[in-house]
Motif scaffolding. Structure first.
Motif, PDB file in Angstrom:
ATOM      1  N   TYR A   1      17.973  39.254  30.657  1.00 57.49           N
ATOM      2  CA  TYR A   1      17.130  39.799  31.724  1.00 57.49           C
ATOM      3  C   TYR A   1      17.955  40.769  32.560  1.00 57.49           C
ATOM      4  CZ  TYR A   1      14.029  39.994  35.766  1.00 57.49           C
ATOM      5  OH  TYR A   1      13.202  40.427  36.768  1.00 57.49           O
ATOM      6  N   ASP A   2      17.463  42.013  32.678  1.00 56.60           N
ATOM      7  CA  ASP A   2      18.068  43.033  33.529  1.00 56.60           C
ATOM      8  C   ASP A   2      17.035  43.445  34.573  1.00 56.60           C
ATOM      9  OD1 ASP A   2      20.700  44.096  31.910  1.00 56.60           O
ATOM     10  OD2 ASP A   2      19.118  43.458  30.554  1.00 56.60           O
ATOM     11  N   GLN A   3      17.430  43.427  35.845  1.00 59.46           N
ATOM     12  CA  GLN A   3      16.543  43.828  36.930  1.00 59.46           C
ATOM     13  C   GLN A   3      17.192  44.962  37.711  1.00 59.46           C
ATOM     14  OE1 GLN A   3      13.272  42.688  38.010  1.00 59.46           O
ATOM     15  NE2 GLN A   3      13.605  44.662  39.018  1.00 59.46           N
ATOM     16  N   GLN A   4      16.490  46.086  37.795  1.00 60.28           N
ATOM     17  CA  GLN A   4      17.015  47.230  38.526  1.00 60.28           C
ATOM     18  C   GLN A   4      17.030  46.940  40.016  1.00 60.28           C
ATOM     19  OE1 GLN A   4      14.941  50.868  37.769  1.00 60.28           O
ATOM     20  NE2 GLN A   4      16.393  52.143  38.888  1.00 60.28           N
ATOM     21  N   ILE A   5      18.073  47.432  40.686  1.00 57.13           N
ATOM     22  CA  ILE A   5      18.217  47.275  42.133  1.00 57.13           C
ATOM     23  C   ILE A   5      17.612  48.506  42.797  1.00 57.13           C
ATOM     24  CG2 ILE A   5      19.835  46.913  44.026  1.00 57.13           C
ATOM     25  CD1 ILE A   5      21.772  45.704  42.034  1.00 57.13           C
ATOM     26  N   GLY A   6      16.388  48.354  43.299  1.00 56.93           N
ATOM     27  CA  GLY A   6      15.703  49.488  43.914  1.00 56.93           C
ATOM     28  C   GLY A   6      15.496  50.601  42.914  1.00 56.93           C
ATOM     29  N   HIS A   7      15.760  51.845  43.351  1.00 56.87           N
ATOM     30  CA  HIS A   7      15.671  53.005  42.466  1.00 56.87           C
ATOM     31  C   HIS A   7      17.056  53.515  42.075  1.00 56.87           C
ATOM     32  CE1 HIS A   7      11.286  53.622  42.728  1.00 56.87           C
ATOM     33  NE2 HIS A   7      11.409  53.172  43.966  1.00 56.87           N
ATOM     34  N   ARG A   8      18.059  52.692  42.276  1.00 55.46           N
ATOM     35  CA  ARG A   8      19.422  53.077  41.912  1.00 55.46           C
ATOM     36  C   ARG A   8      19.662  52.790  40.429  1.00 55.46           C
ATOM     37  NH1 ARG A   8      19.560  49.951  46.489  1.00 55.46           N
ATOM     38  NH2 ARG A   8      20.129  51.001  48.429  1.00 55.46           N
ATOM     39  N   PRO A   9      20.665  53.448  39.846  1.00 52.41           N
ATOM     40  CA  PRO A   9      20.990  53.168  38.425  1.00 52.41           C
ATOM     41  C   PRO A   9      21.835  51.914  38.274  1.00 52.41           C
ATOM     42  CG  PRO A   9      22.402  54.906  39.248  1.00 52.41           C
ATOM     43  CD  PRO A   9      21.450  54.583  40.379  1.00 52.41           C
ATOM     44  N   LEU A  10      21.534  50.870  39.030  1.00 53.28           N
ATOM     45  CA  LEU A  10      22.241  49.596  38.981  1.00 53.28           C
ATOM     46  C   LEU A  10      21.263  48.498  38.596  1.00 53.28           C
ATOM     47  CD1 LEU A  10      24.472  49.761  42.199  1.00 53.28           C
ATOM     48  CD2 LEU A  10      25.210  50.088  39.847  1.00 53.28           C
ATOM     49  N   PHE A  11      21.756  47.538  37.802  1.00 53.44           N
ATOM     50  CA  PHE A  11      20.928  46.445  37.316  1.00 53.44           C
ATOM     51  C   PHE A  11      21.681  45.129  37.481  1.00 53.44           C
ATOM     52  CE2 PHE A  11      19.451  50.173  35.188  1.00 53.44           C
ATOM     53  CZ  PHE A  11      18.087  50.005  34.993  1.00 53.44           C
ATOM     54  N   VAL A  12      20.951  44.083  37.824  1.00 54.45           N
ATOM     55  CA  VAL A  12      21.485  42.724  37.775  1.00 54.45           C
ATOM     56  C   VAL A  12      21.291  42.203  36.354  1.00 54.45           C
ATOM     57  CG1 VAL A  12      21.310  40.390  38.661  1.00 54.45           C
ATOM     58  CG2 VAL A  12      21.006  42.327  40.203  1.00 54.45           C
ATOM     59  N   TYR A  13      22.380  41.774  35.726  1.00 53.17           N
ATOM     60  CA  TYR A  13      22.369  41.390  34.316  1.00 53.17           C
ATOM     61  C   TYR A  13      22.585  39.888  34.186  1.00 53.17           C
ATOM     62  CZ  TYR A  13      24.394  40.541  29.685  1.00 53.17           C
ATOM     63  OH  TYR A  13      24.678  40.026  28.449  1.00 53.17           O
ATOM     64  N   THR A  14      21.752  39.233  33.373  1.00 45.20           N
ATOM     65  CA  THR A  14      21.914  37.813  33.047  1.00 45.20           C
ATOM     66  C   THR A  14      21.578  37.605  31.576  1.00 45.20           C
ATOM     67  OG1 THR A  14      19.649  37.338  33.773  1.00 45.20           O
ATOM     68  CG2 THR A  14      21.416  36.969  35.371  1.00 45.20           C
ATOM     69  N   ARG A  15      22.255  36.642  30.969  1.00 43.09           N
ATOM     70  CA  ARG A  15      22.013  36.324  29.571  1.00 43.09           C
ATOM     71  C   ARG A  15      22.346  34.848  29.330  1.00 43.09           C
ATOM     72  NH1 ARG A  15      24.420  36.058  24.428  1.00 43.09           N
ATOM     73  NH2 ARG A  15      23.267  37.139  22.750  1.00 43.09           N
ATOM     74  N   VAL A  16      21.467  34.157  28.622  1.00 41.94           N
ATOM     75  CA  VAL A  16      21.661  32.760  28.261  1.00 41.94           C
ATOM     76  C   VAL A  16      21.495  32.648  26.749  1.00 41.94           C
ATOM     77  CG1 VAL A  16      20.852  30.398  28.554  1.00 41.94           C
ATOM     78  CG2 VAL A  16      20.805  31.968  30.493  1.00 41.94           C
ATOM     79  N   GLY A  17      22.451  31.994  26.095  1.00 47.14           N
ATOM     80  CA  GLY A  17      22.413  31.873  24.638  1.00 47.14           C
ATOM     81  C   GLY A  17      22.770  30.483  24.174  1.00 47.14           C
ATOM     82  N   ALA A  18      22.325  30.151  22.960  1.00 48.33           N
ATOM     83  CA  ALA A  18      22.622  28.846  22.360  1.00 48.33           C
ATOM     84  C   ALA A  18      22.621  28.997  20.849  1.00 48.33           C
ATOM     85  CB  ALA A  18      21.612  27.782  22.793  1.00 48.33           C
ATOM     86  N   ALA A  19      23.409  28.157  20.187  1.00 52.03           N
ATOM     87  CA  ALA A  19      23.497  28.175  18.728  1.00 52.03           C
ATOM     88  C   ALA A  19      23.836  26.779  18.234  1.00 52.03           C
ATOM     89  CB  ALA A  19      24.542  29.180  18.239  1.00 52.03           C
ATOM     90  N   GLY A  20      23.351  26.455  17.061  1.00 55.31           N
ATOM     91  CA  GLY A  20      23.682  25.208  16.387  1.00 55.31           C
ATOM     92  C   GLY A  20      24.106  25.502  14.960  1.00 55.31           C
ATOM     93  N   VAL A  21      25.352  25.206  14.642  1.00 53.17           N
ATOM     94  CA  VAL A  21      25.932  25.597  13.351  1.00 53.17           C
ATOM     95  C   VAL A  21      26.289  24.337  12.568  1.00 53.17           C
ATOM     96  CG1 VAL A  21      27.772  26.868  12.211  1.00 53.17           C
ATOM     97  CG2 VAL A  21      26.829  27.711  14.362  1.00 53.17           C
ATOM     98  N   ILE A  22      25.913  24.324  11.304  1.00 55.62           N
ATOM     99  CA  ILE A  22      26.215  23.211  10.400  1.00 55.62           C
ATOM    100  C   ILE A  22      27.162  23.722   9.318  1.00 55.62           C
ATOM    101  CG2 ILE A  22      25.264  21.556   8.750  1.00 55.62           C
ATOM    102  CD1 ILE A  22      22.678  21.638  10.303  1.00 55.62           C
ATOM    103  N   GLY A  23      28.223  22.962   9.077  1.00 55.31           N
ATOM    104  CA  GLY A  23      29.191  23.395   8.074  1.00 55.31           C
ATOM    105  C   GLY A  23      30.137  22.278   7.692  1.00 55.31           C
TER     106      GLY A  23
END
Length: 419
Positions: free
Chosen positions: A310-332
């Motif tokens: 999720y990226d949210q722009q801060i007003g009309h500036r070229p700046l964004f608040v960035y967040t990312r959540v990830g998960a993985a399950g690996v079998i080996g």
């Protein structure tokens, strides 16, 4: 008598209404017909010779002058249709004639199409023939293109392994306890990450693949390592991950002035795919009586992975608040080795143990947060992101006799070249 009087009264009111409305309706129809004839004359004059054009313009100007006296705003009947032309999707530069428009007479009325850069949402009147090729801005956010893009990232990470690798039995007869070693504190390390993707057309999403390498090592002293005194411990870590993802972006659509809404200045993505990883670490201790004691664990596997960004722009500036959540399950499969070499009675004695390949699974979770900046003065579209990452690997080196977990945390710096 009262009923007859009421009927006479209603009849009189009806005659008055008819007397006042019928002439007004006739006058309005006459004005519309005169306006249509004026528009036809202008269209015919545009296709004639220059000499005929001047003569017809004089006649039409006098006729339109007479019509203007009986109309408050004759230009109100001349409207602009905000929809593209057939087949091409781009309006013609010259005016076009539209027939059979609801609410008006069947004479053609001269229309001026809206320029393509002013098209916001399609609007097609009932009865108009189709189909119409709508502009791509109807379906996708602003400045969205199709094609290849790439990312380059460097992470400054601090790995930490919580390990309890232990052999099931003593490796040498002179020792009553199984072989077990800790993991030395690992150094901060720069971890490169490279990705390449392709943005599909018609809102079908992205295909993306990235590779990351984490390699670190560390050392520490071991007090009272053997009967002769202290020892030295050296540990290493090496992780390789390949993530193949299909990314589906959020569809916002376009309505009037949607670019002014906070929800439009955002980027919400969800990714689903496959993760392939290999992980290796070992610890080696050296002393005077125990010349070498080594433990190692190696894993390789594949499994599903997903993430949300999720990226949210801060007003009309070229700046964004960035967040990312990830998960993985690996079998080996995992394999652990234990080796011990010591001196007994002036001779070297070696003992070792190998678990062989064991089936296991690893769970991985990650969280990223930071700020993104898009420089508008550069000729190429770039996006820079900097933030903090926390990553946890559960069941990293676990078997029936051993356990291990991995934590990665630190700062990441990413540069994205988009389209």
């Amino acid at each position: 008598m009262r009923s007859v009087d009421c009927l006479k009264y209603l009849l009189g009111i009806s005659l008055v209404l008819v007397w006042t409305t019928v002439p007004r309706a006739i006058a309005q129809n006459t004005q519309i017909s005169q306006f249509a004839e004026t528009m036809i004359s202008q269209e015919d004059s545009a296709q004639s010779k220059p000499a005929n054009i001047q003569n017809r313009q004089r006649t039409n100007s006098s006729a339109s002058g007479n019509t203007a006296k009986s109309q408050k705003n004759p230009s109100a009947d001349q409207q602009t249709l905000p929809f593209p032309t057939k087949s091409t999707g781009v309006p013609n530069p010259a005016p076009i004639a539209i027939r059979n428009r609801p609410g008006l007479v069947d004479d053609p009325i001269l229309m001026t199409p809206t320029p393509p850069d002013q098209l916001i949402a399609p609007f097609v009147h009932a009865g108009d023939d189709g189909p119409y090729d709508l502009p791509q801005s109807i379906y996708f956010p602003k400045d969205q293109h199709f094609g290849w893009y790439g990312t380059m990232e460097v992470d400054l990470l601090k790995p930490r392994i919580s390990s309890g690798l232990t052999s099931p039995n003593p490796l040498v007869a002179s020792f009553a306890n199984p072989t077990s070693l800790p993991v030395a504190p690992l150094d901060w390390v720069g971890a490169p990450r490279i990705g390449i993707g392709y943005h599909l057309k018609d809102g079908l999403g992205d295909l993306y693949i990235d590779y990351r390498l984490v390699a670190s090592q560390g050392s520490q002293n071991l007090p009272n390592f053997d009967a002769m005194g202290n020892g030295v411990l050296h540990s290493r870590l090496n992780i390789n991950t390949f993530d193949f993802s299909y990314i589906n972006p959020e569809f916002l659509g376009l309505t009037d002035h949607i670019e002014d809404r906070p929800a439009f200045r955002r980027n919400l993505q969800g990714g689903l795919g496959v993760s392939v990883m290999s992980a290796f670490f070992d610890s080696i201790a050296n002393g005077q009586q125990i010349l070498e004691e080594r433990i190692s664990s190696q894993f390789a596997g594949i499994g599903p992975q997903l993430f949300f960004r999720y990226d949210q722009q801060i007003g009309h500036r070229p700046l964004f608040v960035y967040t990312r959540v990830g998960a993985a399950g690996v079998i080996g499969a995992i394999q652990q080795r234990f080796t011990q070499t010591e001196i007994q009675n002036g001779q070297g004695v070696v003992g070792n143990y190998n678990t062989g390949l064991l089936s296991t699974g690893i769970g991985r979770g990650s969280l990223e947060a930071g700020l993104s900046w898009i420089p508008t003065e550069l000729p190429i579209p770039l996006k820079f992101t900097m933030g903090y990452r926390f990553e946890r690997w559960w069941n990293f080196a676990s078997t029936n006799d051993s356990f291990g977990e991995l934590t990665l945390q630190g700062i990441f710096c990413r540069a994205e070249w988009r389209y």
